[in-house]
Design a protein around this motif. Structure first.
Motif, short mmCIF file in Angstrom:
data_model
loop_
_atom_site.label_atom_id
_atom_site.label_comp_id
_atom_site.label_asym_id
_atom_site.label_seq_id
_atom_site.Cartn_x
_atom_site.Cartn_y
_atom_site.Cartn_z
N GLU A 8 30.34 -34.89 -80.06
CA GLU A 8 29.10 -34.68 -80.80
C GLU A 8 29.31 -34.85 -82.31
O GLU A 8 28.42 -35.29 -83.01
CB GLU A 8 28.54 -33.29 -80.52
CG GLU A 8 27.97 -33.12 -79.15
CD GLU A 8 26.75 -34.01 -78.92
OE1 GLU A 8 25.97 -34.24 -79.85
OE2 GLU A 8 26.59 -34.47 -77.78
N LEU A 9 30.49 -34.48 -82.79
CA LEU A 9 30.75 -34.54 -84.22
C LEU A 9 31.26 -35.90 -84.69
O LEU A 9 31.30 -36.17 -85.89
CB LEU A 9 31.77 -33.46 -84.61
CG LEU A 9 31.33 -32.02 -84.40
CD1 LEU A 9 32.48 -31.08 -84.71
CD2 LEU A 9 30.11 -31.69 -85.23
N SER A 10 31.66 -36.76 -83.76
CA SER A 10 32.28 -38.03 -84.15
C SER A 10 31.28 -39.06 -84.66
O SER A 10 31.65 -40.02 -85.33
CB SER A 10 33.07 -38.62 -82.98
OG SER A 10 32.19 -38.98 -81.93
N SER A 11 30.03 -38.87 -84.37
CA SER A 11 29.01 -39.81 -84.81
C SER A 11 28.86 -39.76 -86.33
O SER A 11 28.85 -38.69 -86.93
CB SER A 11 27.67 -39.45 -84.16
OG SER A 11 26.64 -40.22 -84.70
N ILE A 12 28.75 -40.92 -86.94
CA ILE A 12 28.55 -40.98 -88.39
C ILE A 12 27.17 -40.44 -88.74
O ILE A 12 26.98 -39.76 -89.73
CB ILE A 12 28.72 -42.42 -88.92
CG1 ILE A 12 30.17 -42.83 -88.77
CG2 ILE A 12 28.27 -42.52 -90.36
CD1 ILE A 12 30.44 -44.27 -89.12
N GLN A 13 26.20 -40.73 -87.90
CA GLN A 13 24.82 -40.25 -88.09
C GLN A 13 24.41 -39.57 -86.79
O GLN A 13 24.00 -40.23 -85.84
CB GLN A 13 23.90 -41.42 -88.40
CG GLN A 13 22.61 -41.03 -89.04
CD GLN A 13 22.79 -40.68 -90.51
OE1 GLN A 13 23.83 -40.91 -91.10
NE2 GLN A 13 21.78 -40.13 -91.10
N PRO A 14 24.50 -38.22 -86.70
CA PRO A 14 24.18 -37.54 -85.44
C PRO A 14 22.72 -37.76 -85.03
O PRO A 14 21.85 -37.96 -85.86
CB PRO A 14 24.45 -36.07 -85.75
CG PRO A 14 24.52 -35.95 -87.21
CD PRO A 14 24.85 -37.30 -87.76
N ASP A 15 22.48 -37.71 -83.72
CA ASP A 15 21.14 -37.91 -83.19
C ASP A 15 20.42 -36.58 -82.91
O ASP A 15 19.50 -36.52 -82.13
CB ASP A 15 21.18 -38.77 -81.93
CG ASP A 15 22.03 -38.16 -80.84
OD1 ASP A 15 22.71 -37.14 -81.09
OD2 ASP A 15 22.03 -38.70 -79.72
N TRP A 16 20.87 -35.53 -83.59
CA TRP A 16 20.26 -34.22 -83.43
C TRP A 16 20.11 -33.57 -84.81
O TRP A 16 20.77 -33.95 -85.76
CB TRP A 16 21.08 -33.34 -82.50
CG TRP A 16 22.57 -33.42 -82.73
CD1 TRP A 16 23.43 -34.23 -82.06
CD2 TRP A 16 23.35 -32.72 -83.69
NE1 TRP A 16 24.71 -34.07 -82.54
CE2 TRP A 16 24.69 -33.14 -83.55
CE3 TRP A 16 23.07 -31.76 -84.65
CZ2 TRP A 16 25.72 -32.64 -84.34
CZ3 TRP A 16 24.10 -31.28 -85.45
CH2 TRP A 16 25.41 -31.72 -85.27
N ASN A 17 19.21 -32.60 -84.92
CA ASN A 17 18.97 -31.90 -86.18
C ASN A 17 19.62 -30.53 -86.24
O ASN A 17 19.83 -29.99 -87.31
CB ASN A 17 17.47 -31.72 -86.41
CG ASN A 17 16.78 -33.04 -86.62
OD1 ASN A 17 17.31 -33.92 -87.27
ND2 ASN A 17 15.60 -33.19 -86.05
N MET A 18 19.91 -29.97 -85.08
CA MET A 18 20.52 -28.66 -85.03
C MET A 18 21.39 -28.57 -83.78
O MET A 18 21.04 -29.12 -82.74
CB MET A 18 19.45 -27.57 -85.00
CG MET A 18 20.01 -26.18 -84.88
SD MET A 18 18.81 -24.83 -85.02
CE MET A 18 17.56 -25.25 -83.85
N MET A 19 22.51 -27.86 -83.90
CA MET A 19 23.38 -27.65 -82.75
C MET A 19 23.62 -26.15 -82.63
O MET A 19 23.92 -25.49 -83.62
CB MET A 19 24.72 -28.37 -82.95
CG MET A 19 25.66 -28.19 -81.80
SD MET A 19 27.32 -28.85 -82.08
CE MET A 19 26.99 -30.57 -82.31
N ILE A 20 23.46 -25.63 -81.44
CA ILE A 20 23.73 -24.22 -81.18
C ILE A 20 24.95 -24.16 -80.27
O ILE A 20 24.95 -24.73 -79.18
CB ILE A 20 22.52 -23.53 -80.52
CG1 ILE A 20 21.33 -23.56 -81.48
CG2 ILE A 20 22.88 -22.10 -80.12
CD1 ILE A 20 20.05 -23.07 -80.90
N LEU A 21 25.98 -23.48 -80.72
CA LEU A 21 27.21 -23.31 -79.95
C LEU A 21 27.30 -21.86 -79.52
O LEU A 21 27.25 -20.96 -80.35
CB LEU A 21 28.42 -23.68 -80.81
CG LEU A 21 28.38 -25.06 -81.44
CD1 LEU A 21 29.53 -25.24 -82.41
CD2 LEU A 21 28.41 -26.12 -80.37
N HIS A 22 27.45 -21.64 -78.24
CA HIS A 22 27.46 -20.29 -77.69
C HIS A 22 28.87 -19.94 -77.22
O HIS A 22 29.27 -20.27 -76.11
CB HIS A 22 26.45 -20.21 -76.55
CG HIS A 22 26.19 -18.83 -76.08
ND1 HIS A 22 25.68 -18.56 -74.84
CD2 HIS A 22 26.35 -17.63 -76.67
CE1 HIS A 22 25.55 -17.27 -74.68
NE2 HIS A 22 25.96 -16.69 -75.78
#
Length: 65
Positions: A8-22
């Motif tokens: 998820e972090l390897s993308s230069i431009q992520p395709d999401w606005n928010m990430m929730i890690l539980h």
């Protein structure tokens, strides 16, 4: 959670606005064995590394803007 994070972090431009890690590990250890358990410090180091991974990725996103 952690095994999916590098992808998820390897993308230069992520395709999401928010990430929730539980993550429950540290909380789980604290409730079962108490805050002075020998398992607390290694789990805290693990979480430190995960936070560092996230910070380093977001720095790259800012630089590549």
């Amino acid at each position: 959670v952690t095994r999916h994070l590098p992808g998820e972090l390897s993308s230069i431009q992520p395709d999401w606005n928010m990430m929730i890690l539980h993550y429950l590990g540290l909380d789980h250890i604290g409730h079962l064995e108490g805050p002075f358990s020998s398992k607390v410090f290694p789990k805290m180091l693990e979480m430190d590394n995960i936070i560092a991974m996230i910070v380093n990725a977001t720095k790259k996103w800012v630089i590549n803007r």
